[in-house]
Enzyme design. Structure first.
Site, PDB file in Angstrom:
ATOM      1  N   SER A 162       0.864  -1.190   0.000  1.00  0.00           N
ATOM      2  CA  SER A 162       0.000   0.000   0.000  1.00  0.00           C
ATOM      3  C   SER A 162       0.894   1.232   0.000  1.00  0.00           C
ATOM      4  O   SER A 162       1.719   1.381  -0.899  1.00  0.00           O
ATOM      5  CB  SER A 162      -0.950  -0.019   1.201  1.00  0.00           C
ATOM      6  OG  SER A 162      -1.897   1.020   1.115  1.00  0.00           O
ATOM      7  N   THR A 163       0.791   2.091   0.991  1.00  0.00           N
ATOM      8  CA  THR A 163       1.565   3.331   1.013  1.00  0.00           C
ATOM      9  C   THR A 163       3.069   3.041   0.938  1.00  0.00           C
ATOM     10  O   THR A 163       3.607   2.289   1.744  1.00  0.00           O
ATOM     11  CB  THR A 163       1.265   4.113   2.305  1.00  0.00           C
ATOM     12  OG1 THR A 163      -0.143   4.269   2.445  1.00  0.00           O
ATOM     13  CG2 THR A 163       1.938   5.472   2.272  1.00  0.00           C
ATOM     14  N   HIS A 188      -2.506  -1.163  -3.371  1.00  0.00           N
ATOM     15  CA  HIS A 188      -3.632  -0.250  -3.179  1.00  0.00           C
ATOM     16  C   HIS A 188      -3.398   1.040  -3.960  1.00  0.00           C
ATOM     17  O   HIS A 188      -2.455   1.777  -3.685  1.00  0.00           O
ATOM     18  CB  HIS A 188      -3.797   0.105  -1.694  1.00  0.00           C
ATOM     19  CG  HIS A 188      -4.159  -1.073  -0.834  1.00  0.00           C
ATOM     20  ND1 HIS A 188      -3.936  -1.099   0.529  1.00  0.00           N
ATOM     21  CD2 HIS A 188      -4.734  -2.259  -1.141  1.00  0.00           C
ATOM     22  CE1 HIS A 188      -4.360  -2.246   1.019  1.00  0.00           C
ATOM     23  NE2 HIS A 188      -4.846  -2.972   0.030  1.00  0.00           N
ATOM     24  N   MET A 284      -0.289   1.101   5.214  1.00  0.00           N
ATOM     25  CA  MET A 284      -1.036   1.444   6.418  1.00  0.00           C
ATOM     26  C   MET A 284      -2.003   0.326   6.795  1.00  0.00           C
ATOM     27  O   MET A 284      -2.408  -0.479   5.968  1.00  0.00           O
ATOM     28  CB  MET A 284      -1.817   2.749   6.212  1.00  0.00           C
ATOM     29  CG  MET A 284      -0.942   3.973   5.967  1.00  0.00           C
ATOM     30  SD  MET A 284      -1.910   5.473   5.698  1.00  0.00           S
ATOM     31  CE  MET A 284      -2.661   5.653   7.320  1.00  0.00           C
ATOM     32  N   ASP A 287      -4.392  -4.715   6.110  1.00  0.00           N
ATOM     33  CA  ASP A 287      -4.814  -5.566   5.002  1.00  0.00           C
ATOM     34  C   ASP A 287      -3.698  -6.549   4.633  1.00  0.00           C
ATOM     35  O   ASP A 287      -2.540  -6.151   4.473  1.00  0.00           O
ATOM     36  CB  ASP A 287      -5.186  -4.723   3.783  1.00  0.00           C
ATOM     37  CG  ASP A 287      -5.819  -5.543   2.676  1.00  0.00           C
ATOM     38  OD1 ASP A 287      -6.485  -6.548   2.993  1.00  0.00           O
ATOM     39  OD2 ASP A 287      -5.665  -5.170   1.500  1.00  0.00           O
TER      40      ASP A 287
END
Length: 351
Positions: A162-163, A188, A284, A287
């Site tokens: 993600s991030t 993501h 973050m 998930d």
């Protein structure tokens, strides 16, 4: 039937306590036999000449000559299977990758524990794998990333991020050769950016990178990126044993995301089992943690990015604290580790 002789091992570590702990653990493993221990590379050199061991375990940090310097001399003068042993993987940023390129067949963390067991319980397995890898490929592993053969289709890699994941994935895939294991990614990001992200990766890494589509048969040398938006990406079994197919599923978001890393990992736990490798990178929240745990329970190898190299240590931390991460590594070591694990799975599954 003739009895299989145990592999002879010389243990090299500057800590007397660590040498004793390793010796105690390996004496419980009938597949290996310790024939000598050394506290310095100079002692180790004499033991190698005198005892001609099958395998060497080598600490990264030693006085007078560090593990990598000694490894270079071994691979130049007396090539043999070497297992690099580290007590602080996060502080050895890049060293694992470098050791694999220089010829080490395996690496092992002193801090690896499962269910509170002795940290060296799994070292015997690493030693056996190191010999298997060297017997499979007698050429020095110093050219490992460039010259790896196409893996069997039975191995499959799933990566979630993600991030900070865009840069992290670029680093990981940058280590992959053209003939990489089939790899599926959930990153993501909004749908409108997915296509340009896949296109950019395709231009800068060696394997083919493409957006995953319904019915895509996973092939070695190809990386499949989930498109952000309305559908989850799962992997289902193909018509023949050992084949995997992309499945796009219209379902509610999971953990607030669609596609969800958990959805991908759950599917790989079911379809890939022990032939899969799961990797969770910077991001973050949580998930992917539960899905990675399912993969580990199914026998897959699992890797988590460490805190120091993560932009956001959220997803990797959640997975690590849940017990889903088998090995935690700095970003620079994850790509080579994935390739190493896939080769290992191929050797174990396809004799």
């Amino acid at each position: 039937m003739s009895e299989v002789k145990p592999l002879t091992v010389v243990v090299v570590d500057d800590s007397l306590t660590t040498r004793a702990l390793i010796a105690a653990a390996l004496r419980r493993d009938p597949r290996v036999k310790i024939v000598g221990t050394a506290g310095t590379p100079f002692e180790a050199r004499d033991l190698i000449v005198r005892l001609n061991p099958d395998v060497l375990t080598l600490d990264f940090e030693m006085p007078s000559m560090n593990g990598l310097q000694f490894l270079e001399k071994i691979m130049r003068l007396r090539p043999m299977p070497v297992v690099m042993v580290s007590g602080h993987l996060s502080s050895h940023r890049g060293l694992i990758e470098q050791s694999l390129r220089m010829g080490a067949a395996e690496w092992y963390s002193k801090t690896t524990t499962v269910n509170g067991e002795d940290p060296f319980t799994g070292l015997g397995d690493a030693i056996v794998r190191a010999v298997a890898v060297k017997r499979q490929d007698p050429v020095s592993l110093s050219t490992a990333s460039a010259n790896r053969t196409v893996p069997k289709i039975g191995t499959v890699v799933g990566i979630g991020a993600s991030t900070g994941g865009v840069e992290a994935l670029t680093d990981v895939l940058g280590h992959f050769p053209v003939a990489c294991p089939p790899t599926v990614i959930v990153q993501h990001m909004p749908r409108q950016f997915s296509e340009s992200f896949a296109r950019r990766l395709d231009q800068i890494v060696k394997p083919e990178v493409r957006l995953a589509e319904e019915g895509d048969m996973l092939k070695p040398g190809t990386v499949y990126v989930a498109s952000g938006g309305e559908r989850h990406l799962r992997v289902r079994c193909g018509a023949r044993s050992g084949e995997y197919v992309c499945q796009m599923v219209a379902a509610p978001p999971v953990n607030g995301h669609r596609p969800s890393v958990d959805e991908l990992f759950y599917s790989l736990a079911t379809t890939g089992g022990k032939n899969a490798v799961g990797v969770i990178l910077t991001g973050m929240e949580c998930d992917g943690a539960q899905g990675l745990l399912a993969m580990r329970h199914a026998g897959a190898s699992t890797i988590g990015q460490d805190r120091a190299s993560s932009v956001i240590y959220g997803m990797p931390r959640a997975a690590y604290e849940l017990g889903a991460v088998e090995t935690q590594l700095p970003l620079s070591a994850i790509g080579p580790a994935i390739l190493n694990l896939c080769e290992r799975r191929s050797l174990e599954t396809y004799p």
